[in-house]
Write a protein that holds these residues in place. Structure first.
Motif, PDB file in Angstrom:
ATOM      1  N   THR A  32       0.803  -1.219   0.000  1.00  0.00           N
ATOM      2  CA  THR A  32       0.000   0.000   0.000  1.00  0.00           C
ATOM      3  C   THR A  32       0.833   1.266   0.000  1.00  0.00           C
ATOM      4  N   CYS A  33       2.106   1.147   0.310  1.00  0.00           N
ATOM      5  CA  CYS A  33       2.978   2.314   0.317  1.00  0.00           C
ATOM      6  C   CYS A  33       4.075   2.119  -0.723  1.00  0.00           C
ATOM      7  N   MET A  34       4.462   3.189  -1.350  1.00  0.00           N
ATOM      8  CA  MET A  34       5.534   3.096  -2.334  1.00  0.00           C
ATOM      9  C   MET A  34       6.301   4.403  -2.398  1.00  0.00           C
ATOM     10  N   GLY A  35       7.565   4.284  -2.701  1.00  0.00           N
ATOM     11  CA  GLY A  35       8.398   5.466  -2.890  1.00  0.00           C
ATOM     12  C   GLY A  35       9.099   5.388  -4.228  1.00  0.00           C
ATOM     13  N   TRP A  36       9.372   6.553  -4.788  1.00  0.00           N
ATOM     14  CA  TRP A  36      10.196   6.649  -5.992  1.00  0.00           C
ATOM     15  C   TRP A  36      11.409   7.522  -5.672  1.00  0.00           C
ATOM     16  N   PHE A  37      12.556   7.033  -6.086  1.00  0.00           N
ATOM     17  CA  PHE A  37      13.813   7.730  -5.852  1.00  0.00           C
ATOM     18  C   PHE A  37      14.563   7.839  -7.169  1.00  0.00           C
ATOM     19  N   ARG A  38      15.558   8.694  -7.197  1.00  0.00           N
ATOM     20  CA  ARG A  38      16.402   8.781  -8.389  1.00  0.00           C
ATOM     21  C   ARG A  38      17.848   9.021  -7.994  1.00  0.00           C
ATOM     22  N   GLU A  39      18.714   8.582  -8.876  1.00  0.00           N
ATOM     23  CA  GLU A  39      20.140   8.711  -8.616  1.00  0.00           C
ATOM     24  C   GLU A  39      20.829   9.105  -9.919  1.00  0.00           C
ATOM     25  N   SER A  40      21.457  10.254  -9.918  1.00  0.00           N
ATOM     26  CA  SER A  40      22.192  10.697 -11.102  1.00  0.00           C
ATOM     27  C   SER A  40      23.684  10.618 -10.819  1.00  0.00           C
ATOM     28  N   THR A  41      24.450  10.679 -11.863  1.00  0.00           N
ATOM     29  CA  THR A  41      25.900  10.499 -11.764  1.00  0.00           C
ATOM     30  C   THR A  41      26.499  11.492 -10.774  1.00  0.00           C
ATOM     31  N   GLY A  42      27.223  10.953  -9.815  1.00  0.00           N
ATOM     32  CA  GLY A  42      27.909  11.798  -8.851  1.00  0.00           C
ATOM     33  C   GLY A  42      27.057  12.302  -7.715  1.00  0.00           C
ATOM     34  N   LYS A  43      25.797  11.908  -7.699  1.00  0.00           N
ATOM     35  CA  LYS A  43      24.900  12.369  -6.637  1.00  0.00           C
ATOM     36  C   LYS A  43      24.340  11.193  -5.863  1.00  0.00           C
ATOM     37  N   GLU A  44      23.913  11.482  -4.655  1.00  0.00           N
ATOM     38  CA  GLU A  44      23.310  10.438  -3.834  1.00  0.00           C
ATOM     39  C   GLU A  44      21.857  10.210  -4.274  1.00  0.00           C
ATOM     40  N   ARG A  45      21.361   9.039  -3.955  1.00  0.00           N
ATOM     41  CA  ARG A  45      19.970   8.731  -4.273  1.00  0.00           C
ATOM     42  C   ARG A  45      19.052   9.654  -3.464  1.00  0.00           C
ATOM     43  N   GLU A  46      18.105  10.272  -4.165  1.00  0.00           N
ATOM     44  CA  GLU A  46      17.220  11.218  -3.508  1.00  0.00           C
ATOM     45  C   GLU A  46      15.766  10.812  -3.700  1.00  0.00           C
ATOM     46  N   GLY A  47      14.979  11.132  -2.691  1.00  0.00           N
ATOM     47  CA  GLY A  47      13.558  10.840  -2.761  1.00  0.00           C
ATOM     48  C   GLY A  47      12.867  11.793  -3.705  1.00  0.00           C
ATOM     49  N   VAL A  48      11.968  11.254  -4.528  1.00  0.00           N
ATOM     50  CA  VAL A  48      11.234  12.040  -5.508  1.00  0.00           C
ATOM     51  C   VAL A  48       9.762  12.157  -5.112  1.00  0.00           C
ATOM     52  N   ALA A  49       9.153  11.016  -4.791  1.00  0.00           N
ATOM     53  CA  ALA A  49       7.736  11.006  -4.445  1.00  0.00           C
ATOM     54  C   ALA A  49       7.433   9.765  -3.623  1.00  0.00           C
ATOM     55  N   SER A  50       6.391   9.839  -2.835  1.00  0.00           N
ATOM     56  CA  SER A  50       5.948   8.672  -2.077  1.00  0.00           C
ATOM     57  C   SER A  50       4.449   8.750  -1.873  1.00  0.00           C
ATOM     58  N   ILE A  51       3.862   7.594  -1.579  1.00  0.00           N
ATOM     59  CA  ILE A  51       2.439   7.518  -1.323  1.00  0.00           C
ATOM     60  C   ILE A  51       2.220   6.529  -0.200  1.00  0.00           C
ATOM     61  N   ASP A  52       1.269   6.853   0.685  1.00  0.00           N
ATOM     62  CA  ASP A  52       1.041   5.961   1.819  1.00  0.00           C
ATOM     63  C   ASP A  52      -0.253   5.189   1.635  1.00  0.00           C
ATOM     64  N   SER A  53      -0.602   4.414   2.652  1.00  0.00           N
ATOM     65  CA  SER A  53      -1.763   3.528   2.564  1.00  0.00           C
ATOM     66  C   SER A  53      -3.079   4.290   2.471  1.00  0.00           C
ATOM     67  N   ASP A  54      -3.080   5.570   2.875  1.00  0.00           N
ATOM     68  CA  ASP A  54      -4.290   6.398   2.765  1.00  0.00           C
ATOM     69  C   ASP A  54      -4.351   7.134   1.441  1.00  0.00           C
ATOM     70  N   GLY A  55      -3.335   6.929   0.616  1.00  0.00           N
ATOM     71  CA  GLY A  55      -3.297   7.614  -0.667  1.00  0.00           C
ATOM     72  C   GLY A  55      -2.689   9.001  -0.599  1.00  0.00           C
ATOM     73  N   ASP A  56      -2.173   9.358   0.573  1.00  0.00           N
ATOM     74  CA  ASP A  56      -1.530  10.668   0.708  1.00  0.00           C
ATOM     75  C   ASP A  56      -0.148  10.631   0.074  1.00  0.00           C
ATOM     76  N   SER A  57       0.144  11.638  -0.694  1.00  0.00           N
ATOM     77  CA  SER A  57       1.413  11.669  -1.418  1.00  0.00           C
ATOM     78  C   SER A  57       2.290  12.825  -0.941  1.00  0.00           C
ATOM     79  N   SER A  58       3.560  12.655  -1.145  1.00  0.00           N
ATOM     80  CA  SER A  58       4.515  13.723  -0.856  1.00  0.00           C
ATOM     81  C   SER A  58       5.539  13.759  -1.980  1.00  0.00           C
ATOM     82  N   TYR A  59       6.079  14.948  -2.215  1.00  0.00           N
ATOM     83  CA  TYR A  59       6.987  15.145  -3.338  1.00  0.00           C
ATOM     84  C   TYR A  59       8.186  15.998  -2.947  1.00  0.00           C
TER      85      TYR A  59
END
Length: 123
Positions: A32-59
């Motif tokens: 029910t919960c998921m996150g999306w992350f991204r990692e570009s060359t020379g940078k650390e993996r960063e959070g992009v978006a997430s959604i919780d079990s209630d459908g609430d999202s953060s960006y």
């Protein structure tokens, strides 16, 4: 063993759109919960978006208003709709599952990761 499989990456010009998908295996107990992350060359993996079990999202502020996270629980699949893409969005994108608690945009808050899908945006 692979429990999350991303797809939908590719190469687009600036201003274009892509929709990433993340298929979640039955092995993952909490789908029910998921996150999306991204990692570009020379940078650390960063959070992009997430959604919780209630459908609430953060960006992340860098994508707010351009990216939309969603999920289809019947298909055990999550999505990241990306619009008005910019060259700085170029990265390997990863989905994450099994939220441990804490900040949903922090890498350490998730237990399982996919292998990533590459997004390249040209100017």
């Amino acid at each position: 063993q692979v429990h999350l499989v991303e797809s939908g990456g590719g190469s687009v010009q600036a201003g274009g759109s892509l929709r990433l998908s993340c298929a979640v295996s039955e092995y993952i107990a909490d789908k029910t919960c998921m996150g999306w992350f991204r990692e570009s060359t020379g940078k650390e993996r960063e959070g992009v978006a997430s959604i919780d079990s209630d459908g609430d999202s953060s960006y992340a502020s860098s994508v707010k208003g351009r990216f939309t996270i969603s999920q289809d629980n019947a298909k055990n699949t999550g999505y990241l709709e990306m619009n008005n893409l910019k060259p700085e969005d170029t990265a390997m994108y990863y989905c994450a599952a099994e939220f441990r608690g804490g900040n949903r945009l922090e890498r350490g808050s998730w237990s399982y990761w996919g292998q990533g899908t590459q997004v390249t945006v040209s100017s």
